[in-house]
Design a protein around this motif. Structure first.
Motif, PDB file in Angstrom:
ATOM      1  N   THR A 208       7.266  12.431   1.803  1.00 42.96           N
ATOM      2  CA  THR A 208       6.634  11.153   1.843  1.00 42.96           C
ATOM      3  C   THR A 208       7.787  10.216   1.918  1.00 42.96           C
TER       4      THR A 208
ATOM      5  N   TRP B 146       1.221   4.241  -3.012  1.00 43.82           N
ATOM      6  CA  TRP B 146       1.000   5.408  -2.648  1.00 43.82           C
ATOM      7  C   TRP B 146       2.057   6.113  -3.345  1.00 43.82           C
TER       8      TRP B 146
ATOM      9  N   LYS C  52       0.780  -1.280   0.007  1.00 40.52           N
ATOM     10  CA  LYS C  52       0.035  -0.100   0.047  1.00 40.52           C
ATOM     11  C   LYS C  52       0.891   1.291   0.124  1.00 40.52           C
ATOM     12  N   ASP C  53       1.852   1.268   0.640  1.00 41.34           N
ATOM     13  CA  ASP C  53       2.698   2.403   1.020  1.00 41.34           C
ATOM     14  C   ASP C  53       3.625   2.553  -0.326  1.00 41.34           C
TER      15      ASP C  53
END
Length: 160
Positions: A123, A78, A74-75
């Protein structure tokens, strides 16, 4: 080379080359651009290719470094989304400035481009300081480009 590196290197390379090719296809440093009033400190034409090549290379390395540091898929998704948004904004700036001859619109758009690079730095910083530092030349180049864009608009506007 570890097999874990192969996929992210391929993806980063494909994305960087794709954005570079699309941007280069759109960019026309020709009569219109050379006809604009420019500040004395305007970069030579050759500087653009060198600067963008370095920026894309560092961004690809940052992407690989960050990808490998992301613990969950999921990271990583993103991260890819942020890079995709950044690539879109990068191409859009070239389209507005060089193809549509609208530096005034590009002046507004470059703020979004800068924010997308800043979002990538923030991020990536959480997982890889090295990856984030590799993006600092990109952030600085977009700041310089934005300032140069603003001066072009001030010296040549209004555009229609």
């Amino acid at each position: 080379m570890s097999r874990a590196w192969i996929f992210p290197i391929l993806i980063a390379g494909i994305i960087a080359i794709g954005v570079a090719v699309m941007g280069a296809t759109i960019t026309d440093i020709g009569p219109w651009y050379h006809g604009l009033a420019q500040p004395r400190w305007a970069p030579a034409d050759a500087v653009y290719g060198l600067a963008w090549t370095a920026v894309y290379g560092f961004a690809a390395l940052a992407g690989v470094t960050a990808w490998l540091a992301m613990p969950r898929s999921k990271d990583r998704e993103w991260l890819l989304g942020l890079f995709a948004l950044n690539g879109f904004l990068n191409i859009l700036w070239s389209l507005l400035f060089f193809r549509f001859h609208r530096p005034d619109w590009a002046e507004i758009e470059v703020m979004g481009l800068w924010l997308s690079v800043a979002a990538l730095v923030i991020t990536i910083w959480r997982r890889s300081m090295t990856g984030a530092l590799l993006l600092l030349p990109y952030l600085l180049w977009v700041m310089y480009t934005g300032y140069f864009n603003m001066i072009i608009v001030r010296l040549n506007g209004p555009f229609s």
